[in-house]
Write an enzyme that holds these catalytic residues in place. Structure first.
Site, mmCIF file in Angstrom:
data_model
loop_
_atom_site.group_PDB
_atom_site.id
_atom_site.type_symbol
_atom_site.label_atom_id
_atom_site.label_comp_id
_atom_site.label_asym_id
_atom_site.label_seq_id
_atom_site.Cartn_x
_atom_site.Cartn_y
_atom_site.Cartn_z
ATOM 1 N N SER A 191 44.209 35.401 31.584
ATOM 2 C CA SER A 191 44.948 36.641 31.947
ATOM 3 C C SER A 191 46.123 36.717 32.557
ATOM 4 O O SER A 191 46.457 35.324 32.721
ATOM 5 C CB SER A 191 43.875 37.033 33.280
ATOM 6 O OG SER A 191 44.537 38.008 34.052
ATOM 7 N N TYR B 282 40.431 35.038 41.880
ATOM 8 C CA TYR B 282 40.229 35.139 40.519
ATOM 9 C C TYR B 282 41.578 34.384 40.073
ATOM 10 O O TYR B 282 41.483 33.812 39.025
ATOM 11 C CB TYR B 282 40.363 36.861 40.275
ATOM 12 C CG TYR B 282 40.444 37.040 38.738
ATOM 13 C CD1 TYR B 282 39.330 36.641 37.980
ATOM 14 C CD2 TYR B 282 41.674 37.814 38.411
ATOM 15 C CE1 TYR B 282 39.696 37.062 36.642
ATOM 16 C CE2 TYR B 282 41.734 38.042 36.854
ATOM 17 C CZ TYR B 282 40.311 37.848 35.909
ATOM 18 O OH TYR B 282 40.761 37.957 34.553
ATOM 19 N N SER C 299 29.837 43.576 26.993
ATOM 20 C CA SER C 299 30.704 44.633 27.259
ATOM 21 C C SER C 299 31.918 44.094 26.978
ATOM 22 O O SER C 299 32.242 43.144 26.513
ATOM 23 C CB SER C 299 30.127 45.242 28.718
ATOM 24 O OG SER C 299 30.906 44.220 29.463
ATOM 25 N N GLY C 300 32.948 45.082 27.204
ATOM 26 C CA GLY C 300 34.390 45.094 27.036
ATOM 27 C C GLY C 300 34.776 44.315 25.810
ATOM 28 O O GLY C 300 34.441 44.458 24.776
ATOM 29 N N LEU D 190 31.664 31.375 17.788
ATOM 30 C CA LEU D 190 30.805 31.651 18.980
ATOM 31 C C LEU D 190 31.669 32.205 20.159
ATOM 32 O O LEU D 190 32.655 31.894 20.522
ATOM 33 C CB LEU D 190 30.301 30.242 19.559
ATOM 34 C CG LEU D 190 29.569 30.021 21.003
ATOM 35 C CD1 LEU D 190 28.394 31.035 20.844
ATOM 36 C CD2 LEU D 190 29.124 28.527 21.094
ATOM 37 N N ILE D 191 30.945 33.354 20.465
ATOM 38 C CA ILE D 191 31.807 34.330 21.502
ATOM 39 C C ILE D 191 31.016 34.477 22.774
ATOM 40 O O ILE D 191 29.835 34.544 22.673
ATOM 41 C CB ILE D 191 32.235 35.528 20.825
ATOM 42 C CG1 ILE D 191 32.843 35.448 19.633
ATOM 43 C CG2 ILE D 191 33.173 36.371 22.008
ATOM 44 C CD1 ILE D 191 32.891 37.011 19.224
ATOM 45 N N GLY E 147 34.424 41.140 24.692
ATOM 46 C CA GLY E 147 33.368 40.453 23.885
ATOM 47 C C GLY E 147 32.999 41.497 22.852
ATOM 48 O O GLY E 147 32.773 40.688 21.816
ATOM 49 N N GLY F 198 30.027 36.263 26.573
ATOM 50 C CA GLY F 198 29.968 37.574 27.384
ATOM 51 C C GLY F 198 30.240 38.745 26.468
ATOM 52 O O GLY F 198 31.259 39.497 26.717
ATOM 53 N N CYS F 199 29.277 38.753 25.569
ATOM 54 C CA CYS F 199 29.442 40.090 24.469
ATOM 55 C C CYS F 199 28.434 41.243 24.860
ATOM 56 O O CYS F 199 28.154 41.805 23.888
ATOM 57 C CB CYS F 199 29.098 39.630 23.125
ATOM 58 S SG CYS F 199 30.189 38.283 22.701
HETATM 59 P P1 NAP Z 1 33.684 42.972 31.322
HETATM 60 O O1 NAP Z 1 33.452 44.108 30.659
HETATM 61 O O2 NAP Z 1 33.251 42.988 32.744
HETATM 62 O O3 NAP Z 1 32.848 41.669 30.562
HETATM 63 C C1 NAP Z 1 32.707 40.464 31.057
HETATM 64 C C2 NAP Z 1 31.584 39.823 30.428
HETATM 65 O O4 NAP Z 1 31.498 38.437 30.791
HETATM 66 C C3 NAP Z 1 30.345 40.573 30.252
HETATM 67 O O5 NAP Z 1 29.809 40.500 29.144
HETATM 68 C C4 NAP Z 1 29.566 39.664 31.297
HETATM 69 O O6 NAP Z 1 27.947 39.785 31.307
HETATM 70 C C5 NAP Z 1 29.856 38.212 30.917
HETATM 71 N N1 NAP Z 1 29.769 37.378 31.994
HETATM 72 C C6 NAP Z 1 29.772 37.251 33.134
HETATM 73 N N2 NAP Z 1 29.083 36.287 33.770
HETATM 74 C C7 NAP Z 1 28.672 35.696 32.762
HETATM 75 C C8 NAP Z 1 27.808 34.385 32.757
HETATM 76 N N3 NAP Z 1 27.303 33.563 33.628
HETATM 77 N N4 NAP Z 1 27.386 33.913 31.383
HETATM 78 C C9 NAP Z 1 27.456 34.697 30.122
HETATM 79 N N5 NAP Z 1 28.463 35.914 30.282
HETATM 80 C C10 NAP Z 1 28.767 36.170 31.542
HETATM 81 O O7 NAP Z 1 35.191 42.631 31.453
HETATM 82 P P2 NAP Z 1 36.307 42.307 30.029
HETATM 83 O O8 NAP Z 1 37.487 42.918 30.367
HETATM 84 O O9 NAP Z 1 35.472 42.537 28.845
HETATM 85 O O10 NAP Z 1 36.160 40.708 30.667
HETATM 86 C C11 NAP Z 1 36.271 39.729 29.451
HETATM 87 C C12 NAP Z 1 37.560 38.508 29.633
HETATM 88 O O11 NAP Z 1 38.645 39.194 29.791
HETATM 89 C C13 NAP Z 1 37.217 38.099 31.133
HETATM 90 O O12 NAP Z 1 37.297 36.598 31.073
HETATM 91 C C14 NAP Z 1 38.321 38.504 31.976
HETATM 92 O O13 NAP Z 1 38.736 37.627 33.028
HETATM 93 C C15 NAP Z 1 39.408 38.727 30.966
HETATM 94 N N6 NAP Z 1 40.498 39.700 31.404
HETATM 95 C C16 NAP Z 1 40.015 41.002 31.646
HETATM 96 C C17 NAP Z 1 40.971 42.004 31.943
HETATM 97 C C18 NAP Z 1 40.791 43.245 32.068
HETATM 98 O O14 NAP Z 1 41.608 44.186 32.634
HETATM 99 N N7 NAP Z 1 39.517 43.951 31.791
HETATM 100 C C19 NAP Z 1 42.410 41.418 31.915
HETATM 101 C C20 NAP Z 1 42.850 40.337 31.822
HETATM 102 C C21 NAP Z 1 41.554 39.353 31.465
HETATM 103 P P3 NAP Z 1 27.247 40.824 32.148
HETATM 104 O O15 NAP Z 1 27.079 42.039 31.517
HETATM 105 O O16 NAP Z 1 25.816 40.152 32.185
HETATM 106 O O17 NAP Z 1 27.810 40.551 33.438
#
Ligand code: NAP
Length: 295
Positions: free
Chosen positions: A142, A155, A16-17, A10-11, A19, A13-14
């Site tokens: 992170s 954050y 984008s990114g 189960l994942i 997920g 936040g899928c």
């Molecule tokens: P992202 O593209 O912004 O993806 C974030 C995901 O979380 C999106 O699918 C978003 O959905 C979802 N989300 C936010 N609020 C939510 C909620 N209430 N219920 C369910 N889903 C929700 O960024 P990402 O980089 O892939 O982030 C994934 C994880 O990696 C995060 O935990 C982030 O803190 C961590 N991270 C990221 C980085 C980086 O540089 N990118 C570095 C270290 C760690 P919506 O589209 O609906 O908003």
């Protein structure tokens, strides 16, 4: 070598990114993937990535801020698959604003998604994993979970909480029930993260405080430098997804997984005595569960 067993994953936040990367990679490896997002209208990117990779996954709605919704999805998964082997708490939001400029609502939103969201989903899957005497909860933390960074304090506070939660859970859930916990620490991943963090504060009053300008400009110049591909710091979502998927297939996964050499170097001052978190886990078990002495 035997093929890794099929896991029900189960994942969160899928939409984008990372997920999407995780859903594709775990599906490609033959696992049963339930890829969730809070807004199913955003499923096109995931669908297209799955299709391109020729991979199957179920797509379901799940908002980590909605406890009832989580509970009902977990129950449906148990009805259908009889188990949940892996929970990946990936959903998260970034936040880049100095404390005095953040509203209480901003702070609560970040903590509710990044901290409470992890606890809500974990709370729902734990009873099933406990009964099965196995399972793996992977929390996407992170580098910000170990290293406080300018203007990221809210954050960072949320990800430090995820680190504490992961470490504490690993100290007794693993020895008592065979449920593993891992927190994943990345530096910079090439996703929508920055844009989504900006969207979170859209409409909020942007205060140009002269006092902050010099330190803010220094921070932003450094962030821009680190974001360039030639910096070698930025990882792709696919690369991080591969590293996390390897960890999910590992028989004895680490408590802490750092995904890049840069992130590793950045937190070495704190981690060099115990890069994977296993020494700390053992020390806590020895002292808090076995009545041993602090070494
Ligand atoms: P992202 O593209 O912004 O993806 C974030 C995901 O979380 C999106 O699918 C978003 O959905 C979802 N989300 C936010 N609020 C939510 C909620 N209430 N219920 C369910 N889903 C929700 O960024 P990402 O980089 O892939 O982030 C994934 C994880 O990696 C995060 O935990 C982030 O803190 C961590 N991270 C990221 C980085 C980086 O540089 N990118 C570095 C270290 C760690 P919506 O589209 O609906 O908003």
């Amino acid at each position: 070598m035997t093929a890794p067993e099929e896991k029900v994953c189960l994942i969160t936040g899928c939409s984008s990114g990372l997920g999407i990367g995780l859903a594709v990679e775990l599906g490609r490896r033959g696992h049963i993937v339930i890829a969730t997002m809070r807004d199913l209208e955003k499923q096109a990117a995931l669908r297209s990535a799955l299709e391109t990779a020729g991979v199957e996954a179920s797509i379901a709605a799940l908002d980590v801020q909605d406890g009832h919704g989580i509970e009902s999805l977990v129950n449906r998964m148990i009805d259908e698959h009889e188990r949940i082997d892996v929970l990946v708490n990936n959903a998260g939001v970034g936040f880049l604003l100095a404390t005095e400029d953040a509203t209480e609502e901003h702070i609560q939103t970040v903590l509710d998604i990044n901290v409470m969201g992890v606890m809500r989903t974990t709370k729902s899957v734990i009873p099933h994993m406990r009964r099965a005497r196995r399972g793996h909860v992977v929390n996407i933390s992170s580098l910000a979970g170990l290293v406080g960074q300018p203007f990221n304090e809210i954050y960072c506070a949320s990800k430090f909480a995820v680190e504490g939660y992961t470490e504490a859970m690993a100290s007794y859930m693993t020895p008592a029930f065979g449920i593993c916990f891992t927190s994943v620490l990345s530096g910079r991943i090439d996703t929508e993260f920055g844009a989504n963090a900006t969207r979170l504060v859209e409409g909020a009053e942007q205060i140009e405080r002269e006092d902050y300008r010099p330190v803010r400009e220094k921070y932003l110049a450094g962030a821009a430098r680190r974001s360039r591909p030639e910096s070698g710091i930025v990882q792709s979502a696919a690369e991080v997804a591969t590293i996390v998927s390897d960890c999910i297939e590992h028989r004895s996964p680490p408590i802490r997984l750092i995904t890049s050499a840069w992130a590793e170097a950045m937190c070495r001052i704190k981690t060099e005595a115990d890069p994977t978190g296993r020494r700390m886990q053992q020390a806590v078990i020895d002292v808090f569960l076995e009545g041993g002495e602090v070494q």
